[in-house]
Motif scaffolding. Structure first.
Motif, PDB file in Angstrom:
ATOM      1  N   GLN A  36     -12.783   3.037  -6.080  1.00 34.81           N
ATOM      2  CA  GLN A  36     -12.304   4.079  -5.230  1.00 34.81           C
ATOM      3  C   GLN A  36     -12.080   5.221  -5.843  1.00 34.81           C
ATOM      4  O   GLN A  36     -12.106   6.627  -5.334  1.00 34.81           O
ATOM      5  N   PRO A  43       0.917  -1.209  -0.056  1.00 37.44           N
ATOM      6  CA  PRO A  43       0.086  -0.048  -0.133  1.00 37.44           C
ATOM      7  C   PRO A  43       1.068   1.545  -0.082  1.00 37.44           C
ATOM      8  O   PRO A  43       1.652   1.390   0.724  1.00 37.44           O
ATOM      9  N   PRO A 100      -5.350   5.347   0.622  1.00 41.28           N
ATOM     10  CA  PRO A 100      -6.000   4.044   0.513  1.00 41.28           C
ATOM     11  C   PRO A 100      -6.494   3.850  -1.239  1.00 41.28           C
ATOM     12  O   PRO A 100      -7.044   4.614  -1.690  1.00 41.28           O
TER      13      PRO A 100
END
Length: 579
Positions: A300, A251, A256
């Protein structure tokens, strides 16, 4: 004979779709759309407005201002770009103002003949009254707010470019044989100039992300993947960007839904390297070259596309043979340039605060067409097409790899077909770049190397004049993992199309395409991490930071965000929560 992509059946289907779409302008009629489609298809010189088959035009007279006011909604199905024209007399040329609605899904823009006035989300405004438009244009801002900031006037500005690119363009435009000079310099001095290598410095017992795209397939058992030294210029959660396990995903800190991975093709699993699909054997240099993948969870993020101030252009590429150019056409679509529309090469400031990443989109028109092989001989040489905000700037051609988004927000990557032209009313953006690196094979449910990956000329892979294909390259793919769709950007410090194909295949990609190549400014990617009330600009590799600008105090103005650029780009923004 040129292949015309629309028959009468396809025309009827497209027009039916345009009329049926929710939000299509009520003033449009079937006869109007048929006439506009005929102008779109006509093989003749035309304006950029005639290349918009779904446009809607409303005209009114403002007696108080002594002006005729015309508002052209360039694609009512998208509702983002408008051309406002003011005319002081019947025989006078109009003054043109390119307006952008930054929130087309939320704001509706119309011209009310009563008044007349623009109506933006229920609010009336008359920007042509007094000196308002002249004053806004005089600001010199690329995006100048009008109508209380609900719309933006797109002002023509100069796009930034690096010294390397400026020198290359000067040579091409001003020196006899300049293209050959640039090619000689590139092939002899810049080949493998960004090559990155790294030996294994350990193995990964643990690491990587539980979420994210599928890891690269290797021959190593879990926990035994090599850890190599890397130059990734992004902060990682649970990992060191200077020491990464091959093929695992990490990540990216503060972002995110964004993941990073490193690879060297020599570590790809034998099962991938030996098939399915056909690719060339990799040489030792590209096999050991370090590269990076950046994955975006498209659940997202939204994605957009913007054409640069100069590139890609709309005229002819010098690559196709002269016999495919109809006499009198200034370009493959009959259009010489985008005037009076304004291309800016940057993200609208109203959505820039939600920007997560930007990356360079694709080839210039100079190189975005075929010189060799069958595709050079029809469809005008297959110039790579592109659409911004629903506005057709260059037509999409069958057979070319296409990354596009629809008005419902969905993102797609595929080889364009004639039948896909029925999607035109619903396309918010599209960008074509060459032929596929990977194509989806429904029989194996996976991506396999495209049938031109091993063919230099017919694949238009560029590289050197000696057909040496290994160079710095960037590409993109679509992949699925655990029910999530990912857009993956691939940076290859030096690679042939075959190395790209096998690497994307090892990462489980369904479809992959080339973006651009040969220089860091052409393979640029930056992400914008929010930490401690500040935005940190981070890059794939350190050299990309040199492209940014700085102002007093050391504040960075990021490329594509802080200033207009001469190149086209993709940008990702975080989805807003439903209101």
């Amino acid at each position: 004979m040129q292949e015309i992509a629309k028959g009468l059946g396809g025309l009827a289907l497209t027009l039916t779709a345009a009329l049926a779409l929710t939000g299509a302008a009520r003033a449009q009629t079937a006869d109007t759309l048929v006439a506009q489609r005929a102008a779109y298809d006509a093989v003749r010189a035309k304006t950029i407005l005639e290349l918009q088959p779904f446009r809607n035009t409303v005209t009114a007279t403002d007696a108080a201002a002594g002006l005729e006011i015309t508002l052209i909604d360039l694609n009512p199905n998208v509702g983002a770009w408008y051309l406002l024209q003011t005319r002081s007399g019947a025989n006078k040329a109009p003054a043109n103002y390119h307006l952008e609605n930054p929130a087309p899904g939320q704001r509706r823009v119309t011209l009310d003949p009563a008044g007349p006035a623009l109506v933006v989300d229920g609010t009336r405004c008359r920007p042509w009254a007094g000196e308002t438009l002249a004053q806004v244009r005089a600001t010199g801002l690329a995006y100048a707010p009008v109508c209380d900031g609900k719309l933006y006037l797109r002002n023509k500005v100069s796009g930034a470019r690096t010294t390397l690119e400026a020198t290359a363009e000067f040579l091409r435009d001003n020196v006899w044989g300049g293209e050959n000079i640039v090619r000689f310099v590139r092939d002899n001095f810049f080949k493998d100039s960004q090559l990155e290598t790294g030996e294994a410095v350990g193995s990964a017992a643990v690491g990587g992300a539980a979420a994210g795209p599928a890891p690269m397939l290797t021959n190593f058992a879990p926990g035994e993947r090599p850890v190599i030294s890397t130059l990734l210029d992004m902060a990682l959660e649970g990992g060191d960007p200077k020491r990464m396990a091959v093929g695992l995903w990490y990540p990216v800190s503060g972002l995110p839904g964004v993941f990073a991975s490193t690879f060297q093709p020599r570590y790809i699993a034998d099962a991938v390297m030996q098939g399915p699909g056909v690719a060339n054997r990799l040489d030792g240099i590209e096999a050991g070259a370090t590269g990076y993948m950046i994955g975006f969870d498209m659940g997202q993020f939204d994605i957009g596309f913007a054409v640069g101030t100069d590139h890609p252009a709309l005229g002819w590429s010098p690559r196709p043979p002269w016999n495919v150019r109809p006499k009198g056409l200034p370009g493959p679509d009959g259009v010489r340039n985008a005037d009076p529309l304004v291309m800016l090469g940057m993200v609208n400031p109203e959505i820039a605060d939600r920007a997560v990443a930007t990356f360079t989109a694709g080839f210039k028109r100079q190189h975005g067409a075929f010189k060799y092989g069958d595709m050079a001989g029809f469809n005008y040489g297959h110039h790579y097409g592109f659409i911004e905000k629903g506005v057709v700037l260059s037509k999409l051609w069958p057979g070319l790899s296409t990354l596009y988004a629809l008005t419902d927000g969905s993102l797609h990557m595929k080889t364009w077909t004639k039948a896909d032209d029925a999607l035109l009313p619903r396309i918010s953006f599209a960008r074509q770049n060459g032929v596929p690196i990977l194509e989806f094979d429904p029989e194996t449910d996976m991506g396999v190397p495209g049938d031109r990956v091993t063919k230099w000329g017919p694949g238009n892979w560029s590289g050197s004049a000696k057909a040496e294909l290994r160079t710095l390259r960037a590409g993109a793919c679509m992949a699925r993992a655990q029910g999530t769709r990912y857009l993956i950007y691939g940076y290859f410090s030096t690679a042939t199309p075959s190395a790209m194909a096998r690497t994307f295949q090892a990462y489980g990609c369904d479809y992959a395409m080339l973006l651009d190549m040969n220089a860091l400014e052409h393979t640029y990617l930056a992400v914008y991490a929010r930490q401690g009330g500040q935005v940190h600009v981070e890059h794939l590799v350190p050299g990309m930071a040199l492209i940014e600008k700085k102002v007093s105090g050391g504040t960075i103005l990021p490329r594509f965000i802080g200033f207009a650029d001469n190149r086209d780009l993709f940008y990702l923004t975080r989805k807003e929560a439903p209101k």
